[in-house]
Design a protein around this motif. Structure first.
Motif, PDB file in Angstrom:
ATOM      1  N   PRO A 120       0.832  -1.228   0.000  1.00  0.00           N
ATOM      2  CA  PRO A 120       0.000   0.000   0.000  1.00  0.00           C
ATOM      3  C   PRO A 120       0.861   1.269   0.000  1.00  0.00           C
ATOM      4  CG  PRO A 120      -0.838  -1.602   1.595  1.00  0.00           C
ATOM      5  CD  PRO A 120       0.488  -2.113   1.158  1.00  0.00           C
ATOM      6  N   ILE A 121       1.943   1.257   0.798  1.00  0.00           N
ATOM      7  CA  ILE A 121       2.814   2.434   0.867  1.00  0.00           C
ATOM      8  C   ILE A 121       3.523   2.638  -0.477  1.00  0.00           C
ATOM      9  CG2 ILE A 121       4.811   3.467   2.017  1.00  0.00           C
ATOM     10  CD1 ILE A 121       4.066   1.839   4.502  1.00  0.00           C
ATOM     11  N   ALA A 122       4.007   1.533  -1.052  1.00  0.00           N
ATOM     12  CA  ALA A 122       4.721   1.624  -2.330  1.00  0.00           C
ATOM     13  C   ALA A 122       3.806   2.121  -3.435  1.00  0.00           C
ATOM     14  CB  ALA A 122       5.297   0.256  -2.696  1.00  0.00           C
ATOM     15  N   GLN A 123       2.578   1.603  -3.505  1.00  0.00           N
ATOM     16  CA  GLN A 123       1.661   2.027  -4.568  1.00  0.00           C
ATOM     17  C   GLN A 123       1.288   3.506  -4.424  1.00  0.00           C
ATOM     18  OE1 GLN A 123       0.701   0.047  -7.275  1.00  0.00           O
ATOM     19  NE2 GLN A 123       0.205   2.121  -7.921  1.00  0.00           N
ATOM     20  N   GLU A 124       1.108   3.937  -3.156  1.00  0.00           N
ATOM     21  CA  GLU A 124       0.796   5.354  -2.935  1.00  0.00           C
ATOM     22  C   GLU A 124       1.951   6.237  -3.393  1.00  0.00           C
ATOM     23  OE1 GLU A 124      -0.676   8.348   0.653  1.00  0.00           O
ATOM     24  OE2 GLU A 124       0.521   6.560   1.149  1.00  0.00           O
ATOM     25  N   ARG A 125       3.186   5.785  -3.134  1.00  0.00           N
ATOM     26  CA  ARG A 125       4.341   6.577  -3.542  1.00  0.00           C
ATOM     27  C   ARG A 125       4.423   6.689  -5.077  1.00  0.00           C
ATOM     28  NH1 ARG A 125       9.866   5.858  -0.446  1.00  0.00           N
ATOM     29  NH2 ARG A 125       8.447   6.742   1.089  1.00  0.00           N
ATOM     30  N   ILE A 126       4.127   5.590  -5.781  1.00  0.00           N
ATOM     31  CA  ILE A 126       4.126   5.638  -7.252  1.00  0.00           C
ATOM     32  C   ILE A 126       3.069   6.607  -7.749  1.00  0.00           C
ATOM     33  CG2 ILE A 126       3.650   4.281  -9.324  1.00  0.00           C
ATOM     34  CD1 ILE A 126       4.890   1.859  -7.900  1.00  0.00           C
ATOM     35  N   ASP A 127       1.857   6.552  -7.153  1.00  0.00           N
ATOM     36  CA  ASP A 127       0.779   7.463  -7.564  1.00  0.00           C
ATOM     37  C   ASP A 127       1.187   8.921  -7.338  1.00  0.00           C
ATOM     38  OD1 ASP A 127      -0.697   5.247  -8.202  1.00  0.00           O
ATOM     39  OD2 ASP A 127      -1.855   5.232  -6.333  1.00  0.00           O
ATOM     40  N   LEU A 128       1.817   9.187  -6.193  1.00  0.00           N
ATOM     41  CA  LEU A 128       2.239  10.563  -5.890  1.00  0.00           C
ATOM     42  C   LEU A 128       3.352  11.010  -6.825  1.00  0.00           C
ATOM     43  CD1 LEU A 128       2.176  10.459  -1.977  1.00  0.00           C
ATOM     44  CD2 LEU A 128       0.567  11.655  -3.485  1.00  0.00           C
ATOM     45  N   ALA A 129       4.242  10.098  -7.190  1.00  0.00           N
ATOM     46  CA  ALA A 129       5.319  10.447  -8.130  1.00  0.00           C
ATOM     47  C   ALA A 129       4.733  10.840  -9.480  1.00  0.00           C
ATOM     48  CB  ALA A 129       6.288   9.278  -8.287  1.00  0.00           C
ATOM     49  N   GLN A 130       3.758  10.090  -9.942  1.00  0.00           N
ATOM     50  CA  GLN A 130       3.125  10.411 -11.227  1.00  0.00           C
ATOM     51  C   GLN A 130       2.376  11.741 -11.150  1.00  0.00           C
ATOM     52  OE1 GLN A 130       0.785   6.887 -11.926  1.00  0.00           O
ATOM     53  NE2 GLN A 130       2.545   5.652 -12.579  1.00  0.00           N
ATOM     54  N   ARG A 131       1.766  11.999  -9.994  1.00  0.00           N
ATOM     55  CA  ARG A 131       1.072  13.284  -9.835  1.00  0.00           C
ATOM     56  C   ARG A 131       2.060  14.450  -9.786  1.00  0.00           C
ATOM     57  NH1 ARG A 131      -2.413  13.638  -4.584  1.00  0.00           N
ATOM     58  NH2 ARG A 131      -3.336  11.797  -5.584  1.00  0.00           N
ATOM     59  N   ALA A 132       3.204  14.244  -9.121  1.00  0.00           N
ATOM     60  CA  ALA A 132       4.224  15.299  -9.044  1.00  0.00           C
ATOM     61  C   ALA A 132       4.736  15.661 -10.427  1.00  0.00           C
ATOM     62  CB  ALA A 132       5.374  14.863  -8.138  1.00  0.00           C
ATOM     63  N   ILE A 133       4.984  14.647 -11.264  1.00  0.00           N
ATOM     64  CA  ILE A 133       5.482  14.906 -12.617  1.00  0.00           C
ATOM     65  C   ILE A 133       4.406  15.585 -13.462  1.00  0.00           C
ATOM     66  CG2 ILE A 133       6.231  13.777 -14.756  1.00  0.00           C
ATOM     67  CD1 ILE A 133       7.643  11.696 -12.992  1.00  0.00           C
ATOM     68  N   ALA A 134       3.182  15.139 -13.320  1.00  0.00           N
ATOM     69  CA  ALA A 134       2.100  15.710 -14.126  1.00  0.00           C
ATOM     70  C   ALA A 134       1.809  17.154 -13.757  1.00  0.00           C
ATOM     71  CB  ALA A 134       0.833  14.860 -13.973  1.00  0.00           C
ATOM     72  N   THR A 135       1.879  17.486 -12.451  1.00  0.00           N
ATOM     73  CA  THR A 135       1.533  18.844 -11.994  1.00  0.00           C
ATOM     74  C   THR A 135       2.751  19.720 -11.807  1.00  0.00           C
ATOM     75  OG1 THR A 135       1.630  18.169  -9.663  1.00  0.00           O
ATOM     76  CG2 THR A 135      -0.504  17.939 -10.809  1.00  0.00           C
ATOM     77  N   GLN A 136       3.956  19.076 -11.829  1.00  0.00           N
ATOM     78  CA  GLN A 136       5.201  19.809 -11.540  1.00  0.00           C
ATOM     79  C   GLN A 136       5.160  20.461 -10.163  1.00  0.00           C
ATOM     80  OE1 GLN A 136       8.296  20.031 -13.424  1.00  0.00           O
ATOM     81  NE2 GLN A 136       7.213  18.153 -14.010  1.00  0.00           N
ATOM     82  N   GLN A 137       4.522  19.774  -9.225  1.00  0.00           N
ATOM     83  CA  GLN A 137       4.430  20.247  -7.845  1.00  0.00           C
ATOM     84  C   GLN A 137       4.821  19.123  -6.900  1.00  0.00           C
ATOM     85  OE1 GLN A 137       0.483  21.745  -7.197  1.00  0.00           O
ATOM     86  NE2 GLN A 137       0.822  23.597  -8.397  1.00  0.00           N
ATOM     87  N   ALA A 138       5.497  19.483  -5.824  1.00  0.00           N
ATOM     88  CA  ALA A 138       5.930  18.491  -4.844  1.00  0.00           C
ATOM     89  C   ALA A 138       4.712  17.874  -4.147  1.00  0.00           C
ATOM     90  CB  ALA A 138       6.858  19.123  -3.824  1.00  0.00           C
ATOM     91  N   GLN A 139       4.818  16.578  -3.833  1.00  0.00           N
ATOM     92  CA  GLN A 139       3.756  15.842  -3.151  1.00  0.00           C
ATOM     93  C   GLN A 139       4.266  15.355  -1.801  1.00  0.00           C
ATOM     94  OE1 GLN A 139       0.655  15.615  -4.640  1.00  0.00           O
ATOM     95  NE2 GLN A 139       1.582  16.942  -6.204  1.00  0.00           N
TER      96      GLN A 139
END
Length: 499
Positions: free
Chosen positions: A431-450
């Motif tokens: 669960p922690i690993a999957q959340e981190r992947i989702d946040l990484a993809q969101r950070a790249i898409a929005t160019q904002q830190a998560q």
């Protein structure tokens, strides 16, 4: 409006932040630390490009791309000066094509080199809001025509000469430049200046080599024509003799024109011939060195260890080995140059060694540059090692590219050194690993830190961590993990006490 008529007082009067200018933005400790890391990474990236490549366009384009991403501004330019001291935009990075100035054919009168004399003491120009600045109407109108709301200019020097500058623009709204941004951009400008100096020196050397090759070709062709004329006028033996003599003279002139140390030694190490460059830089004459043991000449007799190394190299060359190493050579006034020397055996048609050819290339500036880059890189890594956080580069699919700093965190995986090239799905709870992947993809898409906060069990103990996921490139993020177990446990104890 015609920007050629912009008052040159614009830069002379505002090349530093005036007392009534907006104060640079002050960041929180965490923000300042993050900005410092980002700037250190950018400077390290540019330094690495400089060390690995002398291709100036690649280095400059990387610089504007890095700065535009770090500042998050609409436009970053690098401009240089033409021979008539006019500024022209050479490289740019923009957040949207509408902000581009690269192909508009503008004449930037306010980039004239004569306007930048205040920068020679390390000053810069920074306006958070041009409409609130003490500017003339003409200056404001010119900046507005470029769609500029906030302006930052840092000069680039090649040695002590102004070469150009780095310009950052916010085009949609005013912006207060932070101290970290001002300091980081000035440091980056120093590295860009080093890259420019290296590339231009290489370009000059290539130009000189091309000119020399052209002269050699022209003179060779001249000799061939002369030889043909001589064949019709003199006996064959005299013609051959004259040709050999002329060619020998020619190659002596070629060697004398090169900034390279060249000498011919006997197998015993006696100096038989030398070109003019080593004589000139050491203030010596041919009579002072020819016929002497090479190791005993003025270039090497300042140190017995140096003489022994020269003698050893000659002995190896006498056995048929080519020897190459770096060593200081003494020149005029007792100063020293670092040279890359070679001792090469010369054989006749029977394979017998008849001479030893010595050559040396001045690498003093290269070694000085390497030392500057080495110290800069060591400083950057020392700063990273001092950080208690776990730092790792990760792709958006969860593969961890490399661990930058192991920090002081509790790892679920028993060996954090095995994190490189492994997916977080392999080394962390799912669960922690999957959340981190989702946040990484969101950070790249929005160019904002998560931000991610989580807990896990390890050897019967509960640990709490928080991770900050910062976009780096199109497919990578920087993950900064900090152990917050003590803080969380204190919060739990406080909550239990209140209840």
């Amino acid at each position: 409006m015609d920007t050629d008529h912009l008052s040159t007082e614009f830069l002379h009067q505002r090349s530093v932040l005036p007392s009534d200018a907006p104060t640079p933005a002050v960041q929180t400790g965490h923000q300042a630390h993050r900005l410092r890391l980002e700037w250190d990474h950018a400077i390290a990236t540019i330094s690495l490009r400089i060390r690995r490549s002398l291709h100036l366009p690649e280095i400059l384009q990387t610089s504007v791309d890095e700065v535009q991403q770090l500042l998050g501004c609409d436009r970053v330019l690098i401009y240089g000066f033409t021979p008539d001291q006019r500024g022209h935009v050479t490289y740019e990075a923009v957040s949207s094509p509408q902000w581009s100035l690269l192909h508009q054919g503008m004449r930037e009168a306010w980039f004239e080199a004569s306007c930048f004399s205040p920068y020679k003491e390390g000053r810069f120009l920074a306006w958070a809001d041009i409409n609130q600045a003490d500017l003339s109407p003409c200056d404001v109108e010119m900046l507005q025509s470029l769609q500029v709301k906030a302006n930052l200019v840092v000069p680039i020097f090649r040695e002590d000469q102004l070469w150009g500058g780095v310009v950052a623009h916010h085009c949609t709204a005013p912006y207060a430049w932070s101290v970290e941004q001002l300091d980081g951009l000035q440091q980056l400008a120093v590295h860009i200046g080093i890259a420019v100096d290296q590339a231009l020196l290489i370009e000059q050397l290539q130009t000189r080599n091309a000119l020399l090759e052209s002269q050699v070709q022209e003179r060779t062709e001249l000799l061939e024509r002369t030889n043909q004329d001589l064949l019709e006028e003199v006996y064959e033996h005299r013609q051959v003799t004259d040709t050999v003599f002329q060619q020998a003279q020619f190659w002596c002139q070629v060697l004398d024109s090169l900034f390279t140390f060249v000498g011919v030694l006997s197998p015993e190490g006696i100096l038989l011939e030398v070109n003019q460059v080593p004589l000139r830089v050491a203030g010596l004459t041919r009579g002072e060195v020819l016929g002497k043991p090479f190791a005993d000449t003025d270039w090497w007799d300042y140190d017995e260890a140096v003489q022994a190394r020269i003698q050893g190299a000659i002995a190896q060359a006498r056995q048929g080995k080519t020897v190459q190493f770096e060593i200081p050579v003494r020149i005029k006034g007792g100063d020293q140059l670092m040279v890359d020397v070679s001792f090469i055996p010369l054989r006749d048609e029977t394979g017998t060694i008849t001479h030893i050819i010595y050559s040396g290339t001045d690498i003093t500036e290269r070694k000085r540059t390497e030392e500057i880059l080495r110290k800069s890189e060591a400083t950057n890594w020392a700063l990273i090692d001092a950080v208690p956080d776990f730092l790792v580069r990760m792709r958006q699919d969860g593969v961890q590219m490399n661990v930058i700093n192991q920090g002081m965190v509790h790892c679920v995986h028993p060996d954090p050194s095995l994190f490189d090239q492994r997916s977080v799905l392999q080394v962390m709870p799912l669960p922690i690993a999957q959340e981190r992947i989702d946040l990484a993809q969101r950070a790249i898409a929005t160019q904002q830190a998560q931000h991610q906060e989580y807990q896990f069990e390890l050897e019967g103990e509960t640990y709490y961590e928080e991770a900050r996921i910062v976009p780096l490139w199109e497919d990578e993020v920087l993950v900064v993990v900090r152990d917050i177990t003590d803080r969380k446990q204190a919060e739990l104890r406080l909550h239990a006490t209140k209840n």
